[in-house]
Design a protein around this motif. Structure first.
Motif, PDB file in Angstrom:
ATOM      1  N   GLY A 133       0.762  -1.313   0.022  1.00 24.46           N
ATOM      2  CA  GLY A 133       0.011  -0.029   0.153  1.00 24.46           C
ATOM      3  C   GLY A 133       0.754   1.398   0.031  1.00 24.46           C
ATOM      4  N   GLU A 134       0.167   2.134  -0.065  1.00 31.12           N
ATOM      5  CA  GLU A 134       0.607   3.775  -0.141  1.00 31.12           C
ATOM      6  C   GLU A 134       1.431   4.047   0.983  1.00 31.12           C
ATOM      7  OE1 GLU A 134       0.742   7.833   0.653  1.00 31.12           O
ATOM      8  OE2 GLU A 134      -0.924   6.378   1.562  1.00 31.12           O
ATOM      9  N   TRP A 135       1.113   3.878   2.145  1.00 23.35           N
ATOM     10  CA  TRP A 135       1.744   3.989   3.463  1.00 23.35           C
ATOM     11  C   TRP A 135       3.128   3.455   3.128  1.00 23.35           C
ATOM     12  CZ3 TRP A 135       3.892   0.946   7.009  1.00 23.35           C
ATOM     13  CH2 TRP A 135       3.412  -0.500   6.925  1.00 23.35           C
ATOM     14  N   ALA A 136       3.371   2.224   2.936  1.00 23.78           N
ATOM     15  CA  ALA A 136       4.599   1.599   3.054  1.00 23.78           C
ATOM     16  C   ALA A 136       5.502   2.171   2.010  1.00 23.78           C
ATOM     17  CB  ALA A 136       4.107   0.092   2.751  1.00 23.78           C
ATOM     18  N   GLY A 137       4.996   2.782   0.786  1.00 21.25           N
ATOM     19  CA  GLY A 137       5.978   2.945  -0.367  1.00 21.25           C
ATOM     20  C   GLY A 137       6.367   4.395   0.100  1.00 21.25           C
ATOM     21  N   ARG A 138       5.438   5.101   0.974  1.00 20.67           N
ATOM     22  CA  ARG A 138       5.857   6.460   1.267  1.00 20.67           C
ATOM     23  C   ARG A 138       7.202   6.324   2.461  1.00 20.67           C
ATOM     24  NH1 ARG A 138       0.821   8.291   4.059  1.00 20.67           N
ATOM     25  NH2 ARG A 138       2.201   9.016   5.639  1.00 20.67           N
ATOM     26  N   VAL A 139       7.588   5.205   3.079  1.00 19.47           N
ATOM     27  CA  VAL A 139       8.637   5.077   3.898  1.00 19.47           C
ATOM     28  C   VAL A 139       9.769   4.579   3.031  1.00 19.47           C
ATOM     29  CG1 VAL A 139       9.667   3.426   5.859  1.00 19.47           C
ATOM     30  CG2 VAL A 139       7.252   4.238   5.778  1.00 19.47           C
ATOM     31  N   THR A 140       9.579   3.849   2.049  1.00 18.53           N
ATOM     32  CA  THR A 140      10.713   3.297   1.186  1.00 18.53           C
ATOM     33  C   THR A 140      10.993   4.159   0.095  1.00 18.53           C
ATOM     34  OG1 THR A 140       9.328   1.750  -0.155  1.00 18.53           O
ATOM     35  CG2 THR A 140      10.174   0.939   1.935  1.00 18.53           C
ATOM     36  N   GLY A 141       9.882   5.037  -0.281  1.00 14.51           N
ATOM     37  CA  GLY A 141      10.287   5.849  -1.600  1.00 14.51           C
ATOM     38  C   GLY A 141       9.955   5.110  -2.808  1.00 14.51           C
ATOM     39  N   LEU A 142       9.353   3.759  -2.770  1.00 12.05           N
ATOM     40  CA  LEU A 142       9.018   3.094  -3.831  1.00 12.05           C
ATOM     41  C   LEU A 142       7.664   3.225  -4.068  1.00 12.05           C
ATOM     42  CD1 LEU A 142      10.736  -0.240  -2.851  1.00 12.05           C
ATOM     43  CD2 LEU A 142      11.391   1.434  -4.890  1.00 12.05           C
ATOM     44  N   ASN A 143       6.936   4.113  -3.790  1.00 11.05           N
ATOM     45  CA  ASN A 143       5.406   4.441  -4.029  1.00 11.05           C
ATOM     46  C   ASN A 143       4.716   3.234  -3.697  1.00 11.05           C
ATOM     47  OD1 ASN A 143       5.873   7.098  -5.177  1.00 11.05           O
ATOM     48  ND2 ASN A 143       6.648   6.186  -7.017  1.00 11.05           N
ATOM     49  N   SER A 144       3.880   2.782  -4.265  1.00 11.11           N
ATOM     50  CA  SER A 144       3.212   1.680  -4.129  1.00 11.11           C
ATOM     51  C   SER A 144       3.782   0.215  -4.121  1.00 11.11           C
ATOM     52  CB  SER A 144       1.887   1.496  -5.066  1.00 11.11           C
ATOM     53  OG  SER A 144       0.818   0.146  -4.721  1.00 11.11           O
ATOM     54  N   GLN A 145       3.689  -0.458  -3.194  1.00 11.55           N
ATOM     55  CA  GLN A 145       4.677  -1.644  -3.039  1.00 11.55           C
ATOM     56  C   GLN A 145       3.908  -2.795  -2.509  1.00 11.55           C
ATOM     57  OE1 GLN A 145       8.012  -0.100  -0.624  1.00 11.55           O
ATOM     58  NE2 GLN A 145       7.153  -1.236   1.162  1.00 11.55           N
ATOM     59  N   GLN A 146       4.460  -4.056  -2.962  1.00 11.52           N
ATOM     60  CA  GLN A 146       3.923  -5.090  -2.134  1.00 11.52           C
ATOM     61  C   GLN A 146       5.101  -6.039  -2.013  1.00 11.52           C
ATOM     62  OE1 GLN A 146       1.548  -7.848  -4.954  1.00 11.52           O
ATOM     63  NE2 GLN A 146       0.512  -8.574  -3.103  1.00 11.52           N
ATOM     64  N   VAL A 147       5.348  -6.381  -0.502  1.00  5.18           N
ATOM     65  CA  VAL A 147       6.424  -6.936  -0.108  1.00  5.18           C
ATOM     66  C   VAL A 147       5.904  -7.976   1.070  1.00  5.18           C
ATOM     67  CG1 VAL A 147       8.660  -6.640   1.200  1.00  5.18           C
ATOM     68  CG2 VAL A 147       7.877  -4.817  -0.420  1.00  5.18           C
ATOM     69  N   GLU A 148       6.458  -9.106   0.958  1.00  5.83           N
ATOM     70  CA  GLU A 148       5.986 -10.212   1.819  1.00  5.83           C
ATOM     71  C   GLU A 148       7.502 -10.249   2.793  1.00  5.83           C
ATOM     72  OE1 GLU A 148       4.728 -14.742   2.346  1.00  5.83           O
ATOM     73  OE2 GLU A 148       5.880 -14.258   0.616  1.00  5.83           O
ATOM     74  N   ILE A 149       7.234 -10.142   4.161  1.00  2.56           N
ATOM     75  CA  ILE A 149       8.452 -10.002   5.003  1.00  2.56           C
ATOM     76  C   ILE A 149       8.132 -11.204   5.902  1.00  2.56           C
ATOM     77  CG2 ILE A 149       8.514  -7.500   4.824  1.00  2.56           C
ATOM     78  CD1 ILE A 149       7.709  -7.494   7.964  1.00  2.56           C
ATOM     79  N   ALA A 150       9.321 -11.395   6.676  1.00  2.00           N
ATOM     80  CA  ALA A 150       9.466 -12.386   7.965  1.00  2.00           C
ATOM     81  C   ALA A 150      10.429 -11.707   8.729  1.00  2.00           C
ATOM     82  CB  ALA A 150      10.034 -13.860   7.372  1.00  2.00           C
ATOM     83  N   MET A 151       9.985 -11.581   9.879  1.00  2.00           N
ATOM     84  CA  MET A 151      10.762 -11.217  11.178  1.00  2.00           C
ATOM     85  C   MET A 151      11.286 -12.340  11.889  1.00  2.00           C
ATOM     86  SD  MET A 151      12.079  -8.056  11.961  1.00  2.00           S
ATOM     87  CE  MET A 151      10.616  -6.786  11.565  1.00  2.00           C
ATOM     88  N   MET A 152      12.609 -12.146  12.013  1.00  2.57           N
ATOM     89  CA  MET A 152      13.247 -13.272  12.821  1.00  2.57           C
ATOM     90  C   MET A 152      14.087 -12.666  13.833  1.00  2.57           C
ATOM     91  SD  MET A 152      14.036 -16.142  10.001  1.00  2.57           S
ATOM     92  CE  MET A 152      13.845 -17.437  11.179  1.00  2.57           C
ATOM     93  N   VAL A 153      14.131 -13.324  15.138  1.00  2.00           N
ATOM     94  CA  VAL A 153      14.668 -12.821  16.318  1.00  2.00           C
ATOM     95  C   VAL A 153      15.667 -13.696  16.588  1.00  2.00           C
ATOM     96  CG1 VAL A 153      12.850 -13.696  17.678  1.00  2.00           C
ATOM     97  CG2 VAL A 153      14.108 -11.558  18.503  1.00  2.00           C
ATOM     98  N   THR A 154      16.851 -13.075  17.381  1.00  2.00           N
ATOM     99  CA  THR A 154      18.026 -13.833  17.784  1.00  2.00           C
ATOM    100  C   THR A 154      17.536 -14.493  19.165  1.00  2.00           C
ATOM    101  OG1 THR A 154      18.852 -11.952  18.914  1.00  2.00           O
ATOM    102  CG2 THR A 154      19.887 -12.656  16.692  1.00  2.00           C
TER     103      THR A 154
END
Length: 150
Positions: A41-62
């Motif tokens: 969505g637009e909010w995420a693209g505002r953070v990265t500068g990529l405009n509209s984006q679709q990214v699947e993420i996985a957060m891994m913790v030590t």
């Protein structure tokens, strides 16, 4: 008056083609999957500068709970550069290094996930045994086993 300062490092981001392979590799290394989500969505693209984006993420913790890897797979826009096999003297971010136990045994386990030793395991004085490996998709990882802490 106290100056504002960094409190701690929250995470290091790594972009991959296969999120499942990266999760499997880093799980074998000892990190735990904290969560997996689609970021779009637009909010995420505002953070990265990529405009509209679709990214699947996985957060891994030590295991100590203090450090995280954010592993991302870009669906849109597609990736535009590939630094995975750049040599260790390339400009920019180099690698993530982890303190580990039983380096030799861990290397055997990680090799089953495609990890390859970059050079060799070396000992720095009586402090560390160190090495670099290439993990999934050529990601450069440093491993350091502390010595003399029994």
């Amino acid at each position: 008056m106290a100056k504002n300062k960094v409190l701690r490092m929250h995470n290091v981001g790594i972009v991959v083609e296969s999120l499942d392979e990266a999760i499997s590799f880093f799980s074998e290394l000892g990190l735990q999957l904290e969560g997996r989500a689609m970021i779009e969505g637009e909010w995420a693209g505002r953070v990265t500068g990529l405009n509209s984006q679709q990214v699947e993420i996985a957060m891994m913790v030590t295991p100590d709970g203090h450090s995280r890897l954010e592993i991302s797979r870009f669906l849109n826009p597609t990736t535009v550069a590939d630094h995975r096999n750049a040599p260790v003297n390339s400009l920019g971010y180099l690698r993530v290094m982890f303190t580990v136990e039983n380096l030799d045994e861990l290397l055997v386990r990680l090799s089953k996930h495609g990890a390859q030793l970059v050079g060799e395991v070396v000992q720095y004085e009586n402090v560390y045994r160190l090495c670099y490996i290439r993990g999934p998709e050529g990601i450069l990882i440093g491993l350091a086993e502390e010595l003399g802490n029994e």
